[in-house]
Design a protein around this motif. Structure first.
Motif, PDB file in Angstrom:
ATOM      1  N   PHE A 109      31.832  36.745  29.433  1.00  0.00           N
ATOM      2  CA  PHE A 109      32.007  37.941  30.259  1.00  0.00           C
ATOM      3  C   PHE A 109      33.473  38.054  30.639  1.00  0.00           C
ATOM      4  CE2 PHE A 109      27.467  37.283  30.736  1.00  0.00           C
ATOM      5  CZ  PHE A 109      26.992  38.582  30.614  1.00  0.00           C
ATOM      6  N   THR A 110      34.061  39.220  30.336  1.00  0.00           N
ATOM      7  CA  THR A 110      35.500  39.403  30.530  1.00  0.00           C
ATOM      8  C   THR A 110      35.847  40.317  31.695  1.00  0.00           C
ATOM      9  OG1 THR A 110      35.483  41.201  28.912  1.00  0.00           O
ATOM     10  CG2 THR A 110      36.010  38.978  28.097  1.00  0.00           C
ATOM     11  N   HIS A 111      34.965  41.252  32.024  1.00  0.00           N
ATOM     12  CA  HIS A 111      35.295  42.243  33.049  1.00  0.00           C
ATOM     13  C   HIS A 111      34.021  42.931  33.512  1.00  0.00           C
ATOM     14  CE1 HIS A 111      37.580  45.324  35.151  1.00  0.00           C
ATOM     15  NE2 HIS A 111      36.933  46.255  34.496  1.00  0.00           N
ATOM     16  N   THR A 112      33.925  43.177  34.805  1.00  0.00           N
ATOM     17  CA  THR A 112      32.807  43.936  35.360  1.00  0.00           C
ATOM     18  C   THR A 112      33.374  45.015  36.257  1.00  0.00           C
ATOM     19  OG1 THR A 112      31.348  42.013  35.296  1.00  0.00           O
ATOM     20  CG2 THR A 112      30.690  43.804  36.752  1.00  0.00           C
TER      21      THR A 112
ATOM     22  N   ALA B  69      29.272  45.500  32.595  1.00  0.00           N
ATOM     23  CA  ALA B  69      29.735  44.115  32.474  1.00  0.00           C
ATOM     24  C   ALA B  69      30.096  43.935  31.005  1.00  0.00           C
ATOM     25  CB  ALA B  69      28.655  43.129  32.904  1.00  0.00           C
ATOM     26  N   TYR B  70      31.374  43.735  30.729  1.00  0.00           N
ATOM     27  CA  TYR B  70      31.883  43.703  29.359  1.00  0.00           C
ATOM     28  C   TYR B  70      32.022  42.269  28.873  1.00  0.00           C
ATOM     29  CZ  TYR B  70      32.471  48.518  30.495  1.00  0.00           C
ATOM     30  OH  TYR B  70      32.204  49.807  30.877  1.00  0.00           O
ATOM     31  N   PHE B  71      31.780  42.071  27.582  1.00  0.00           N
ATOM     32  CA  PHE B  71      31.696  40.710  27.063  1.00  0.00           C
ATOM     33  C   PHE B  71      32.143  40.636  25.614  1.00  0.00           C
ATOM     34  CE2 PHE B  71      27.600  42.755  26.274  1.00  0.00           C
ATOM     35  CZ  PHE B  71      27.416  42.504  24.926  1.00  0.00           C
ATOM     36  N   ARG B  72      32.315  39.400  25.181  1.00  0.00           N
ATOM     37  CA  ARG B  72      32.437  39.054  23.757  1.00  0.00           C
ATOM     38  C   ARG B  72      31.300  38.091  23.467  1.00  0.00           C
ATOM     39  NH1 ARG B  72      37.664  37.875  25.586  1.00  0.00           N
ATOM     40  NH2 ARG B  72      37.200  35.693  25.275  1.00  0.00           N
ATOM     41  N   ARG B  73      30.651  38.248  22.313  1.00  0.00           N
ATOM     42  CA  ARG B  73      29.514  37.389  21.944  1.00  0.00           C
ATOM     43  C   ARG B  73      29.874  36.703  20.633  1.00  0.00           C
ATOM     44  NH1 ARG B  73      24.919  40.497  23.033  1.00  0.00           N
ATOM     45  NH2 ARG B  73      24.105  39.065  24.567  1.00  0.00           N
TER      46      ARG B  73
END
Length: 98
Positions: free
Chosen positions: A43-46, A32-36
């Protein structure tokens, strides 16, 4: 027919901006890809390995990632359709929405 679901451990990988789903043998089963930024995790993409789709890996990944965000006192913006659907279906995570 084998209905055994794999055991999944979720681990944060800050260098990759991802929460990773790992199987017992260490195999990376998804992420699960993200920006913090400023206490908000977007969350941008899983993704889950195709051979493991439908076996609960994605749900375990979402649950583990969201539980970690909660433990850090952060909020989320679910731009990823999978994470958004998971939060919509699990009201116990509604309080995480920014």
């Amino acid at each position: 027919m084998n209905d055994t679901r794999p055991t999944v451990t979720v681990r944060s990988d800050p260098a990759r901006n991802a929460y990773l789903a790992l199987l017992d043998d260490g195999t990376e089963a998804g992420g699960a890809y993200f920006r913090r930024h400023d206490g908000v995790v977007t969350f941008t993409h899983t993704e889950v390995s195709p051979e493991l789709e439908g076996q609960g890996v994605g749900s375990a990944l979402a649950r583990g990632a969201l539980d970690d965000v909660r433990s850090l006192g952060e909020k989320i913006v679910p731009r990823c359709p999978f994470i958004k659907a998971y939060v919509d279906e699990h009201p116990e995570y509604q309080d995480l929405l920014a």
